[in-house]
Design a protein around this motif. Structure first.
Motif, PDB file in Angstrom:
ATOM      1  N   SER A 195       3.631   9.725   4.258  1.00 35.38           N
ATOM      2  CA  SER A 195       3.446  10.125   5.653  1.00 35.38           C
ATOM      3  C   SER A 195       2.038  10.658   5.891  1.00 35.38           C
ATOM      4  N   PHE A 196       1.475  11.368   4.890  1.00 35.00           N
ATOM      5  CA  PHE A 196       0.077  11.812   4.981  1.00 35.00           C
ATOM      6  C   PHE A 196      -0.844  10.600   5.173  1.00 35.00           C
ATOM      7  N   PHE A 197      -0.544   9.524   4.432  1.00 31.70           N
ATOM      8  CA  PHE A 197      -1.390   8.339   4.485  1.00 31.70           C
ATOM      9  C   PHE A 197      -1.132   7.483   5.729  1.00 31.70           C
ATOM     10  N   HIS A 198      -0.056   7.795   6.449  1.00 31.79           N
ATOM     11  CA  HIS A 198       0.207   7.047   7.684  1.00 31.79           C
ATOM     12  C   HIS A 198      -0.177   7.842   8.927  1.00 31.79           C
TER      13      HIS A 198
ATOM     14  N   PHE B 293       0.836  -1.208   0.000  1.00 28.87           N
ATOM     15  CA  PHE B 293       0.000   0.000   0.000  1.00 28.87           C
ATOM     16  C   PHE B 293       0.866   1.251   0.000  1.00 28.87           C
ATOM     17  N   PHE B 294       1.814   1.327   0.921  1.00 27.76           N
ATOM     18  CA  PHE B 294       2.683   2.509   1.006  1.00 27.76           C
ATOM     19  C   PHE B 294       3.634   2.592  -0.183  1.00 27.76           C
ATOM     20  N   PHE B 295       4.096   1.447  -0.667  1.00 34.99           N
ATOM     21  CA  PHE B 295       4.988   1.436  -1.824  1.00 34.99           C
ATOM     22  C   PHE B 295       4.285   1.993  -3.062  1.00 34.99           C
ATOM     23  N   VAL B 296       3.058   1.556  -3.283  1.00 37.56           N
ATOM     24  CA  VAL B 296       2.291   2.026  -4.442  1.00 37.56           C
ATOM     25  C   VAL B 296       2.043   3.528  -4.344  1.00 37.56           C
ATOM     26  N   ILE B 297       1.701   4.008  -3.171  1.00 39.21           N
ATOM     27  CA  ILE B 297       1.473   5.446  -2.985  1.00 39.21           C
ATOM     28  C   ILE B 297       2.757   6.224  -3.266  1.00 39.21           C
ATOM     29  N   TYR B 298       3.885   5.695  -2.803  1.00 35.72           N
ATOM     30  CA  TYR B 298       5.170   6.359  -3.038  1.00 35.72           C
ATOM     31  C   TYR B 298       5.461   6.445  -4.535  1.00 35.72           C
TER      32      TYR B 298
ATOM     33  N   SER C  64       1.978   0.663  11.126  1.00 31.81           N
ATOM     34  CA  SER C  64       3.098   1.580  11.334  1.00 31.81           C
ATOM     35  C   SER C  64       4.432   0.933  10.991  1.00 31.81           C
ATOM     36  N   ILE C  65       4.568  -0.354  11.293  1.00 30.62           N
ATOM     37  CA  ILE C  65       5.801  -1.053  10.928  1.00 30.62           C
ATOM     38  C   ILE C  65       5.992  -1.020   9.414  1.00 30.62           C
ATOM     39  N   ALA C  66       4.924  -1.267   8.667  1.00 27.25           N
ATOM     40  CA  ALA C  66       5.002  -1.253   7.199  1.00 27.25           C
ATOM     41  C   ALA C  66       5.393   0.127   6.697  1.00 27.25           C
ATOM     42  N   TYR C  67       4.807   1.170   7.296  1.00 26.14           N
ATOM     43  CA  TYR C  67       5.149   2.536   6.874  1.00 26.14           C
ATOM     44  C   TYR C  67       6.624   2.838   7.121  1.00 26.14           C
ATOM     45  N   PHE C  68       7.103   2.536   8.322  1.00 20.48           N
ATOM     46  CA  PHE C  68       8.496   2.862   8.636  1.00 20.48           C
ATOM     47  C   PHE C  68       9.473   2.017   7.817  1.00 20.48           C
ATOM     48  N   LEU C  69       9.093   0.797   7.471  1.00 25.31           N
ATOM     49  CA  LEU C  69       9.942   0.000   6.579  1.00 25.31           C
ATOM     50  C   LEU C  69      10.027   0.654   5.204  1.00 25.31           C
ATOM     51  N   MET C  70       8.891   1.139   4.696  1.00 26.36           N
ATOM     52  CA  MET C  70       8.874   1.797   3.396  1.00 26.36           C
ATOM     53  C   MET C  70       9.673   3.092   3.433  1.00 26.36           C
ATOM     54  N   ASP C  71       9.485   3.882   4.469  1.00 25.95           N
ATOM     55  CA  ASP C  71      10.220   5.146   4.551  1.00 25.95           C
ATOM     56  C   ASP C  71      11.703   4.904   4.808  1.00 25.95           C
ATOM     57  N   LEU C  72      12.029   3.834   5.520  1.00 26.82           N
ATOM     58  CA  LEU C  72      13.430   3.474   5.714  1.00 26.82           C
ATOM     59  C   LEU C  72      14.064   3.121   4.375  1.00 26.82           C
ATOM     60  N   ALA C  73      13.346   2.371   3.551  1.00 29.31           N
ATOM     61  CA  ALA C  73      13.845   2.035   2.215  1.00 29.31           C
ATOM     62  C   ALA C  73      14.077   3.307   1.405  1.00 29.31           C
ATOM     63  N   HIS C  74      13.169   4.271   1.540  1.00 26.72           N
ATOM     64  CA  HIS C  74      13.300   5.560   0.867  1.00 26.72           C
ATOM     65  C   HIS C  74      14.616   6.233   1.253  1.00 26.72           C
TER      66      HIS C  74
ATOM     67  N   THR D 149       1.012  15.605  14.918  1.00 23.77           N
ATOM     68  CA  THR D 149       1.499  16.812  14.236  1.00 23.77           C
ATOM     69  C   THR D 149       1.891  16.543  12.783  1.00 23.77           C
ATOM     70  N   SER D 150       1.773  15.298  12.329  1.00 20.44           N
ATOM     71  CA  SER D 150       2.344  14.932  11.026  1.00 20.44           C
ATOM     72  C   SER D 150       1.672  15.639   9.852  1.00 20.44           C
ATOM     73  N   PHE D 151       0.342  15.815   9.901  1.00 19.75           N
ATOM     74  CA  PHE D 151      -0.339  16.460   8.777  1.00 19.75           C
ATOM     75  C   PHE D 151       0.187  17.878   8.572  1.00 19.75           C
ATOM     76  N   VAL D 152       0.273  18.620   9.652  1.00 26.40           N
ATOM     77  CA  VAL D 152       0.778  19.997   9.556  1.00 26.40           C
ATOM     78  C   VAL D 152       2.246  19.985   9.166  1.00 26.40           C
TER      79      VAL D 152
END
Length: 249
Positions: free
Chosen positions: A49-52, A19-24, A87-97, A143-146
């Motif tokens: 990050s918006f989607f997480h 899901f996060f990979f496709v959005i990226y 959240s684990i999936a998101y941070f794995l994707m962002d870590l790959a980034h 605070t992530s959205f802002v």
């Protein structure tokens, strides 16, 4: 680690990661193709990050409110585990980034690895303590959205007038909101968390090395966050003083 529990969670983790990979990929190739090459990865990271961030806050709050037995060492519910997997999936994707585009950014890579350690140990090692970890997730992501909006505006403020206006208007309230959450609410909750664990009330289900590592990671993250926002306040003051001096002249 119980293998059946681990294997049963793999579909969730894999689905969330895809899901996060496709959005990226959509953000990188379809939303920001005209952005400068050095800005496209950061902007794409903001999109995932918006989607997480905000969804994770909503999911975490809902999962906690639905658990009448929640406390600092209560067993994780199925819903809470799902939020942790998300959240684990998101941070794995962002870590790959970061590993692909910013491999020298040791601070953010270290932050993501440490955060993953906290989530993974809570989810797959001790199966308890999601209450504490999810409250911390809420404080981190509220605070992530802002912040993501501010980050995107900051990236384009030099060449897009509207972005410059958004950045100027958003900076003071964002800094204030961030300071309250990371400088007051966060430390207060960590104090409560540490007091509870030091009492030994959770030792039967959460080993000391686990909660000590959790507290260490969180305190380090809060300290770095406070330093970061403090530097932003200083820069804002300097910018406002410089503008005032120009008007006076």
């Amino acid at each position: 680690m119980e293998l059946p529990i681990l294997f049963s969670s793999i579909p969730n983790l894999l689905s969330f990661f895809i899901f996060f990979f496709v959005i990226y990929i959509i953000a990188y190739f379809l939303i920001f193709p005209s952005w400068k090459p050095n800005l496209r990865p950061e902007a794409s990271s903001c999109i995932i990050s918006f989607f997480h961030g905000t969804p994770a806050v909503v999911f975490a709050i809902t999962s906690l409110l639905s658990d009448p037995h929640r406390n600092f060492h209560s067993p994780n519910t199925h819903f809470q585990n799902m939020v942790l997997d998300y959240s684990i999936a998101y941070f794995l994707m962002d870590l790959a980034h970061y590993l692909v585009f910013y491999p020298s950014d040791v601070l953010f890579i270290g932050h993501h690895v440490a955060t993953l350690f906290v989530f993974v140990t809570c989810r797959y090692v001790v199966y308890h303590g999601a209450y504490a970890i999810l409250v911390l997730l809420i404080l981190a992501e509220v605070t992530s959205f802002v912040q993501n909006t501010w980050t995107l505006a900051n990236a384009r403020k030099g060449d897009v007038e509207f972005a410059a206006k958004v950045y100027a208007v958003l900076s003071p309230p964002f800094y204030g909101f961030y300071s309250l959450v990371r400088g007051i609410a966060g430390p207060y909750f960590v104090y409560r968390m540490l007091s509870y664990y030091v009492s030994g009330a959770a030792d039967s289900v959460i080993p000391r090395w686990v909660w000590i590592s959790w507290v260490f990671v969180v305190v380090t993250a809060i300290t770095v966050s406070i330093m970061w926002v403090s530097n932003l306040w200083v820069q804002l003051y300097r910018d406002m003083k410089r503008k005032f001096d120009k008007k006076v002249r």
